[in-house]
Write an enzyme that holds these catalytic residues in place. Structure first.
Site, mmCIF file in Angstrom:
data_model
loop_
_atom_site.group_PDB
_atom_site.id
_atom_site.type_symbol
_atom_site.label_atom_id
_atom_site.label_comp_id
_atom_site.label_asym_id
_atom_site.label_seq_id
_atom_site.Cartn_x
_atom_site.Cartn_y
_atom_site.Cartn_z
ATOM 1 N N HIS A 34 0.851 -1.191 0.000
ATOM 2 C CA HIS A 34 0.000 0.000 0.000
ATOM 3 C C HIS A 34 0.892 1.248 0.000
ATOM 4 C CE1 HIS A 34 1.048 0.140 4.239
ATOM 5 N NE2 HIS A 34 0.473 -1.048 4.435
ATOM 6 N N GLU A 35 0.293 2.398 0.194
ATOM 7 C CA GLU A 35 1.047 3.649 0.112
ATOM 8 C C GLU A 35 2.155 3.736 1.160
ATOM 9 O OE1 GLU A 35 0.969 6.233 -2.117
ATOM 10 O OE2 GLU A 35 -0.233 4.834 -3.266
ATOM 11 N N GLY A 36 1.951 3.089 2.295
ATOM 12 C CA GLY A 36 3.015 3.064 3.298
ATOM 13 C C GLY A 36 4.250 2.358 2.769
ATOM 14 N N HIS A 37 4.062 1.188 2.147
ATOM 15 C CA HIS A 37 5.185 0.481 1.538
ATOM 16 C C HIS A 37 5.801 1.312 0.411
ATOM 17 C CE1 HIS A 37 2.675 -3.009 3.038
ATOM 18 N NE2 HIS A 37 3.838 -3.287 3.574
ATOM 19 N N GLN A 61 7.104 -15.830 11.809
ATOM 20 C CA GLN A 61 6.728 -14.767 12.734
ATOM 21 C C GLN A 61 5.249 -14.780 13.104
ATOM 22 O OE1 GLN A 61 8.131 -11.826 9.764
ATOM 23 N NE2 GLN A 61 6.336 -10.607 10.335
ATOM 24 N N LYS A 149 5.722 2.744 11.694
ATOM 25 C CA LYS A 149 4.495 2.216 12.321
ATOM 26 C C LYS A 149 4.827 1.007 13.184
ATOM 27 C CE LYS A 149 1.396 -0.097 9.928
ATOM 28 N NZ LYS A 149 1.254 -1.398 10.650
ATOM 29 N N ASP A 150 5.731 0.157 12.698
ATOM 30 C CA ASP A 150 6.200 -0.994 13.473
ATOM 31 C C ASP A 150 7.416 -0.558 14.285
ATOM 32 O OD1 ASP A 150 4.423 -3.193 12.398
ATOM 33 O OD2 ASP A 150 5.275 -2.429 10.543
ATOM 34 N N SER A 186 -1.788 -3.495 5.822
ATOM 35 C CA SER A 186 -2.393 -4.548 5.008
ATOM 36 C C SER A 186 -3.574 -5.183 5.724
ATOM 37 C CB SER A 186 -1.345 -5.612 4.673
ATOM 38 O OG SER A 186 -0.260 -5.049 3.957
#
Length: 282
Positions: A34-37, A61, A149-150, A186
């Site tokens: 998405h736009e974050g990636h 994970q 964000k993470d 996601s």
């Protein structure tokens, strides 16, 4: 842009680039971009001569009750986004390519992984550290890009790179948000219309907490209570944690001082566990 599926293919491409004197960037992802990636890929393309985007839903994970099987996947859309952003190569291996029969070597970390997401997802960071270590060994990038964000993941990876003397620069990139403030993820695609509407409470709580800090509040308990009370106004929201920790050690603090991280994790309607955060230097 090319899509490859084997370790040998990636190494061959990167060796050729490095013979030409090119600097290589890596953007590790689990796909469904998405736009974050895209913001990570954009920064990597701006700062490097060639960029590898890994698209790999890492089974290591995920816990036994988590969403490995249902995690969204769309390689065709991912490829279009990567190509439009200027990526050079997608590495899209199968789990069998990353974890051969008899695989038994892992990267563990203590301290930073014992709080926040590490409490409710006990196997998560072992899987993250192991797969990121493998990707670093396979690609040998000069720089690697991760979203803020993470935040705990970013801190863990930075520490791993320092502790294991890896010659890689880790670049953190700002949170990208939807128009209504919800951090792009996601997992947002899991949400029903009503859950999606209520999920905005995460960013509202983050903005409230940050405003309190900016206005001079230094009592962590007061900030956490205000944020918790706000999140609890949404009937579909179930809090995993609302925490304020030291930005380096991830340990809980009572009084805000130095680099702090305020982080939250909330399950919305039993459909998605979402996270958000803000950093602040007092």
């Amino acid at each position: 842009m090319e899509i490859v599926t084997t370790v040998k293919e990636v190494r061959d491409r990167v060796k050729a680039w490095k013979k030409e004197g090119k600097q290589v960037g890596l953007v590790p992802t689990m796909g469904y971009l998405h736009e974050g990636h895209k913001s990570l890929i954009d920064k990597a393309v701006a700062e490097n001569d060639a960029v590898v985007v890994s698209v790999f839903v890492n089974p290591m994970q995920f816990g036994p009750t988590e969403d490995l099987a249902s995690y969204p996947r769309d390689l065709e859309a991912d490829a279009k986004l990567c190509e439009a952003a200027g990526a050079s190569l997608i590495f899209h291996p199968e789990p069998e390519e990353m974890y051969k029969d008899g695989f038994c070597s892992f990267v563990d970390m203590n301290g930073l992984t014992n709080a926040l997401c590490g409490l409710s997802r006990p196997v998560h960071f072992r899987g993250v550290c192991t797969v990121v270590n493998k990707l670093f060994n396979i690609v040998q990038p000069d720089k690697a890009y991760f979203g803020e964000k993470d935040a705990q993941q970013l801190a863990v990876i930075k520490r791993m790179v320092t502790d294991l003397n890896m010659d890689i620069e880790i670049v953190g990139c700002p949170i990208i948000r939807e128009a209504d403030g919800l951090a792009k993820s996601s997992r947002n695609t899991y949400l029903s219309p009503e859950s999606r509407k209520q999920a905005v409470i995460l960013s509202k709580a983050i903005f409230l907490g940050k405003k309190m800090v900016e206005d001079g509040e230094r009592d962590a308990a007061k900030i956490k209570k205000a944020m918790t009370d706000l999140i609890n106004t949404m009937p579909l929201a179930t809090i995993d944690y609302v925490e304020i920790v030291d930005g380096m050690t991830m340990q809980s603090i009572d009084t805000l001082k130095g680099d702090i991280l305020c982080a939250i994790a909330v399950n919305i309607g039993g459909e998605a566990r979402l996270i958000d955060n803000f950093h602040y230097t007092v």
